[in-house]
Write an enzyme that holds these catalytic residues in place. Structure first.
Site, PDB file in Angstrom:
ATOM      1  N   LYS A 125      23.224 -84.758  16.445  1.00 28.94           N
ATOM      2  CA  LYS A 125      23.679 -85.187  15.110  1.00 28.94           C
ATOM      3  C   LYS A 125      23.932 -83.960  14.241  1.00 28.94           C
ATOM      4  O   LYS A 125      23.408 -82.874  14.499  1.00 28.94           O
ATOM      5  CB  LYS A 125      22.651 -86.096  14.433  1.00 28.94           C
ATOM      6  N   PRO A 134      22.157 -77.167  21.473  1.00 29.59           N
ATOM      7  CA  PRO A 134      21.365 -75.985  21.114  1.00 29.59           C
ATOM      8  C   PRO A 134      19.937 -76.379  20.710  1.00 29.59           C
ATOM      9  O   PRO A 134      19.735 -77.422  20.087  1.00 29.59           O
ATOM     10  CB  PRO A 134      22.128 -75.388  19.931  1.00 29.59           C
ATOM     11  N   ALA A 166      16.233 -75.954  18.797  1.00 31.59           N
ATOM     12  CA  ALA A 166      15.725 -75.527  17.473  1.00 31.59           C
ATOM     13  C   ALA A 166      16.887 -75.136  16.577  1.00 31.59           C
ATOM     14  O   ALA A 166      16.939 -74.051  16.009  1.00 31.59           O
ATOM     15  CB  ALA A 166      14.722 -74.387  17.621  1.00 31.59           C
ATOM     16  N   GLY A 189      18.660 -77.677  14.390  1.00 34.77           N
ATOM     17  CA  GLY A 189      19.005 -78.613  13.307  1.00 34.77           C
ATOM     18  C   GLY A 189      19.942 -79.703  13.762  1.00 34.77           C
ATOM     19  O   GLY A 189      20.601 -80.358  12.960  1.00 34.77           O
ATOM     20  N   ALA A 201      18.807 -82.138  16.082  1.00 35.88           N
ATOM     21  CA  ALA A 201      17.937 -83.200  16.604  1.00 35.88           C
ATOM     22  C   ALA A 201      17.941 -83.285  18.137  1.00 35.88           C
ATOM     23  O   ALA A 201      17.814 -84.364  18.703  1.00 35.88           O
ATOM     24  CB  ALA A 201      18.290 -84.554  16.003  1.00 35.88           C
ATOM     25  N   GLY A 202      18.053 -82.140  18.782  1.00 37.38           N
ATOM     26  CA  GLY A 202      18.118 -82.102  20.248  1.00 37.38           C
ATOM     27  C   GLY A 202      16.919 -82.766  20.913  1.00 37.38           C
ATOM     28  O   GLY A 202      17.071 -83.562  21.851  1.00 37.38           O
ATOM     29  N   GLY A 203      15.733 -82.456  20.429  1.00 39.17           N
ATOM     30  CA  GLY A 203      14.526 -83.038  21.013  1.00 39.17           C
ATOM     31  C   GLY A 203      14.428 -84.527  20.696  1.00 39.17           C
ATOM     32  O   GLY A 203      14.088 -85.338  21.564  1.00 39.17           O
ATOM     33  N   ASP A 228      13.228 -88.397  13.141  1.00 38.23           N
ATOM     34  CA  ASP A 228      14.661 -88.551  13.439  1.00 38.23           C
ATOM     35  C   ASP A 228      14.919 -89.445  14.655  1.00 38.23           C
ATOM     36  O   ASP A 228      16.073 -89.753  14.961  1.00 38.23           O
ATOM     37  CB  ASP A 228      15.306 -87.189  13.722  1.00 38.23           C
TER      38      ASP A 228
HETATM   39  P1  ATP Z   1      15.756 -81.337  14.219  1.00 42.56           P
HETATM   40  O1  ATP Z   1      17.210 -81.329  13.849  1.00 42.56           O
HETATM   41  O2  ATP Z   1      15.224 -82.726  14.504  1.00 42.56           O
HETATM   42  O3  ATP Z   1      14.905 -80.545  13.300  1.00 42.56           O
HETATM   43  P2  ATP Z   1      16.018 -79.199  16.035  1.00 42.56           P
HETATM   44  O4  ATP Z   1      17.381 -79.206  16.626  1.00 42.56           O
HETATM   45  O5  ATP Z   1      15.793 -78.281  14.880  1.00 42.56           O
HETATM   46  O6  ATP Z   1      15.648 -80.671  15.652  1.00 42.56           O
HETATM   47  P3  ATP Z   1      14.834 -79.315  18.615  1.00 42.56           P
HETATM   48  O7  ATP Z   1      15.944 -78.759  19.439  1.00 42.56           O
HETATM   49  O8  ATP Z   1      14.618 -80.769  18.633  1.00 42.56           O
HETATM   50  O9  ATP Z   1      14.972 -78.816  17.106  1.00 42.56           O
HETATM   51  O10 ATP Z   1      13.548 -78.548  19.100  1.00 42.56           O
HETATM   52  C1  ATP Z   1      12.481 -78.165  18.303  1.00 42.56           C
HETATM   53  C2  ATP Z   1      11.327 -77.753  19.214  1.00 42.56           C
HETATM   54  O11 ATP Z   1      10.892 -78.900  19.945  1.00 42.56           O
HETATM   55  C3  ATP Z   1      11.731 -76.699  20.249  1.00 42.56           C
HETATM   56  O12 ATP Z   1      11.188 -75.459  19.891  1.00 42.56           O
HETATM   57  C4  ATP Z   1      11.192 -77.200  21.569  1.00 42.56           C
HETATM   58  O13 ATP Z   1      10.259 -76.339  22.175  1.00 42.56           O
HETATM   59  C5  ATP Z   1      10.517 -78.545  21.270  1.00 42.56           C
HETATM   60  N1  ATP Z   1      11.002 -79.583  22.203  1.00 42.56           N
HETATM   61  C6  ATP Z   1      10.251 -80.463  22.852  1.00 42.56           C
HETATM   62  N2  ATP Z   1      10.986 -81.270  23.627  1.00 42.56           N
HETATM   63  C7  ATP Z   1      12.263 -80.912  23.478  1.00 42.56           C
HETATM   64  C8  ATP Z   1      13.488 -81.361  24.036  1.00 42.56           C
HETATM   65  N3  ATP Z   1      13.543 -82.359  24.924  1.00 42.56           N
HETATM   66  N4  ATP Z   1      14.625 -80.757  23.636  1.00 42.56           N
HETATM   67  C9  ATP Z   1      14.570 -79.766  22.711  1.00 42.56           C
HETATM   68  N5  ATP Z   1      13.440 -79.275  22.183  1.00 42.56           N
HETATM   69  C10 ATP Z   1      12.285 -79.838  22.550  1.00 42.56           C
END
Ligand code: ATP
Length: 286
Positions: free
Chosen positions: A11, A94, A96, A98, A100-102, A136
């Site tokens: 997203k 990508p 961490a 922003g 919402a990969g996790g 999220d």
């Molecule tokens: P958001 O937009 O929700 O803040 P983000 O894109 O900033 O998410 P993510 O990629 O979701 O951040 O990852 C944040 C942390 O979560 C990473 O440092 C990672 O170690 C941990 N993590 C645990 N499971 C996952 C996963 N399946 N994919 C990505 N990161 C994961």
């Protein structure tokens, strides 16, 4: 069914406001969420026992710290699933960043196991469990264009925005969402984005009106720590974006293009000039 494959979409936030800090440390937010065509792929297979995660990403844990594991455990315990699951994650979003990969991987896990074991859960039931894994996750289960309020889990579907191209660039830095929210002075936010105005612009199908209101209050914190975000935002505007913005807590930047030729040229230029580690040219997905 013994095996299935799902796409887990990323997203962006077309607008992000923080209303206030709550006593439990969470923040009350008001955000316009939009799914984009960048996705991870998850394959689910029944196993005899336990939750086994494999991935092509060298950066992610495969144990209980992976959000996929948390989602699988929660759902399988709640529905007393007999048997195990093997999940393979092919990572494209990508990390961490922003985007919402996790959370989206967790969302796909709820859907995948629901189907694999034919648990019969409704989307609403999955969303209610999902918020226990992350704020999220309910949105990622729903997808599309939505207004997210509360801590992100109070969702209202919104009108689909007009078609356009989205250039996404992630610089070679990782940003922790926790760091950004901890460093935000929620009482000191001087200019709140006009989220209501953006919702109205969406309802009118007015892309210019949407772009005019693209703002993210978290930029103040992340940009201070990583000025490259501003450099990329400005570069996108020079290359023809109607507007550019940081997504979520960053550091990913996206730019909105209406001209396909310009967008392709901008993509190639950004790929070559090395400001970002990962660059994608994509569209909104509903
Ligand atoms: P958001 O937009 O929700 O803040 P983000 O894109 O900033 O998410 P993510 O990629 O979701 O951040 O990852 C944040 C942390 O979560 C990473 O440092 C990672 O170690 C941990 N993590 C645990 N499971 C996952 C996963 N399946 N994919 C990505 N990161 C994961």
């Amino acid at each position: 069914m013994s095996k299935l494959t799902l796409k887990a979409y990323a997203k962006i936030n077309l607008g992000l406001d923080v209303v206030r800090r709550l006593e439990n440390g969470y923040h009350e937010v008001k955000m316009v969420m939009q799914t984009v065509g960048i996705y991870d792929t998850l394959t689910f297979e029944k196993g005899d026992y336990g939750i086994v995660i494999t991935t092509d990403s060298g950066e992610l844990p495969t144990d209980e710290n992976n959000l996929i594991y948390k989602a699988a455990k929660l759902l399988m315990e709640a529905y007393q699933v007999q048997g195990g699951v093997k999940i393979h994650l092919t990572k494209e979003i990508p990390i961490a960043a922003g985007m919402a990969g996790g959370s989206t991987d967790a969302a796909a896990t709820f859907k995948g196991i629901n189907e694999l074991y034919q648990l019969g859960c409704s989307q609403q039931e999955l969303m209610e469990l999902g918020v226990r894994v992350g704020a999220d996750v309910p949105y990622c289960i729903m997808g599309g264009t939505a207004l997210a309020q509360g801590i992100g889990e109070v969702l209202t579907p919104l009108a689909v925005p007009p078609e356009c191209l989205v250039l996404v660039a992630k610089p070679d830095i990782n940003v922790s969402t926790k760091y950004v929210y901890e460093h935000l002075d929620a009482t000191g936010v001087a200019n709140h984005p006009d989220i209501d105005g953006m919702v109205e612009a969406l309802a009118r199908g007015d892309l210019q009106g949407i772009m005019d209101r693209m703002e993210n209050v978290l930029e103040t914190v992340t940009v201070e720590a990583h000025p490259i975000i501003t450099t990329i935002k400005e570069r996108m505007l020079e290359l023809g974006a109607g507007r550019s913005l940081m997504s979520g807590s960053g550091p990913t930047v996206f730019g909105i293009f209406t001209d396909e030729k310009l967008a392709k040229k901008a993509y190639e230029t950004l790929e070559q000039d090395g400001l970002a580690k990962q660059v994608f040219l994509t569209t909104f997905v509903q």
